[in-house]
Design an enzyme around this catalytic site. Structure first.
Site, PDB file in Angstrom:
ATOM      1  N   CYS A 111     -27.045 -49.415   3.297  1.00 47.04           N
ATOM      2  CA  CYS A 111     -28.598 -50.481   3.956  1.00 47.04           C
ATOM      3  C   CYS A 111     -29.027 -49.862   4.944  1.00 47.04           C
ATOM      4  O   CYS A 111     -30.011 -50.101   4.985  1.00 47.04           O
ATOM      5  CB  CYS A 111     -28.019 -51.313   3.981  1.00 47.04           C
ATOM      6  N   CYS A 209     -22.487 -58.298   4.339  1.00 49.64           N
ATOM      7  CA  CYS A 209     -23.008 -59.846   4.960  1.00 49.64           C
ATOM      8  C   CYS A 209     -23.298 -60.694   3.555  1.00 49.64           C
ATOM      9  O   CYS A 209     -23.255 -61.785   3.621  1.00 49.64           O
ATOM     10  CB  CYS A 209     -24.710 -59.546   5.424  1.00 49.64           C
TER      11      CYS A 209
END
Length: 370
Positions: A111, A209
């Protein structure tokens, strides 16, 4: 050091990035708040093991609300930028693919390296900001002698996030600020109180997440079901180092290197997962001492203070975020390949994780373990 005029602060809704925004605003900088909407936390609710609501994770709707509230408190413009499609393409799907092939990926590095900084800097430029600031615990500086930007470990070693940032390029580092690099977490919370931020005591997010409770199996089940894809059959055999088949397993995605429990076979001495073979679907098991290795190969390399590795170099290498960096020699063995040879054997070197190289506080670079 460049004096940036307008700074876009990546606001996750946590205490760290909120404090960064308040600090820079108090310094009189022109600050804009940005939150990247990456994953709809309620998207898979209704599937087995997927909760209706989530706590303690970045990027939830509650976090967007918290970030917006901080922006209002300190009086800065605030935008939410939706990158859900790109996040799914560049982070979630590769994560699923890697897991199903028997590797153990780290989506936070994917990410940061392929999405967050890349996209944040693009959006920052579009809204007139010439730099991005984040709440990461790391330091960035310019080395006049080498004429290169450096990524360095922070003052608070217990919060060091450089392991996840090894992929940052010279261009990205030149436009990135890490204002918390010289601070400890208690100092950051104290500063948040001083600036009147309501979330000064908000707990840190601990999880990936998009994986509630850290349960990868449930996430994979739910995600593939939602995509209309059936779970691939990755069942196979448990095999010892001398080639004996001692049992069967229901899927290679249920294992990680170093795992001891849940192997489903009873033997006289404890067995550990040594290797997961995606092509043959075999899980290699053996004694604890078989878990140790002195070498690994990394690919998809990024080097920071140097252009190329011309000669073997002495460094300390981390093979996972919580690993104590261990002394090693790195040498180039291919166009995009570095061989790491440790002084002492390391436990459970895991394909899919990153190996990050350090020279004291300086991050030399890193690559992905093959």
């Amino acid at each position: 050091m460049t004096n940036h005029n307008t700074i876009a602060v990546a606001m996750s809704g946590g205490v760290d990035s909120s404090t960064v925004a308040a600090m820079l605003r108090a310094e009189g900088r022109n600050v804009i708040g940005l939150t990247m909407q990456l994953w709809n936390q309620r998207r898979l609710s209704g599937h087995k093991g997927m909760p209706e609501s989530v706590q303690g994770r970045c990027c939830s709707l509650d976090d967007v609300y918290d970030a917006r509230r901080v922006a209002e408190t300190i009086g800065i413009p605030y935008y939410v930028v939706n990158h859900e499609d790109r996040f799914e393409r560049d982070v979630v799907r590769p994560f699923v693919r890697e897991y199903l092939s028997g590797r153990t990926p780290i989506p936070c590095s994917l990410c940061n390296n392929h999405l967050k900084f890349d996209q944040l800097l693009t959006v920052a430029k579009q809204i007139g900001a010439d730099a991005v600031a984040t709440g990461h615990y790391a330091r960035v500086g310019f080395d006049e002698q080498r004429d290169r930007w450096l990524l360095m470990r922070p003052t608070d070693r217990s919060k060091d996030q450089t392991y996840f940032l090894f992929g940052l390029t010279q261009e990205q580092l030149s436009r990135t600020l890490f204002p918390l690099g010289g601070m400890t977490k208690p100092e950051v919370r104290e500063l948040a109180h001083k600036h009147g931020l309501a979330l000064a005591e908000k707990p840190d997010s601990q999880e990936i997440c998009f994986v509630p409770g850290g349960d990868y199996k449930n996430f994979l089940d739910a995600y593939l079901a939602e995509q209309g894809e059936s779970f691939p059959d990755t069942a196979g055999e448990l095999v010892t180092t001398d080639g004996r088949v001692i049992g069967e397993h229901s899927g290679i995605h249920n294992f990680t290197v170093g795992q001891r429990k849940g192997l489903g076979v009873a033997t006289g001495s404890p067995l550990y997962v040594l290797q997961i073979k995606g092509d043959t679907r075999e899980v290699l098991v053996g004694d604890q001492e078989n878990l140790y290795s002195r070498t690994l190969v990394t690919r998809r390399i990024n080097l920071i203070p140097i252009d190329d590795l011309d000669a073997p170099m002495r460094v300390a290498v981390k093979i996972r975020h919580r690993h104590e960096a261990a002394p090693a020699t790195i040498e180039k063995t291919g166009a995009d390949e570095i061989l790491v040879t440790f002084d002492e054997p390391q436990r459970a070197i895991t394909p899919g994780q990153a190996a990050v190289f350090y020279d004291g506080d300086i991050v030399v670079g890193g690559g992905w373990i093959g």
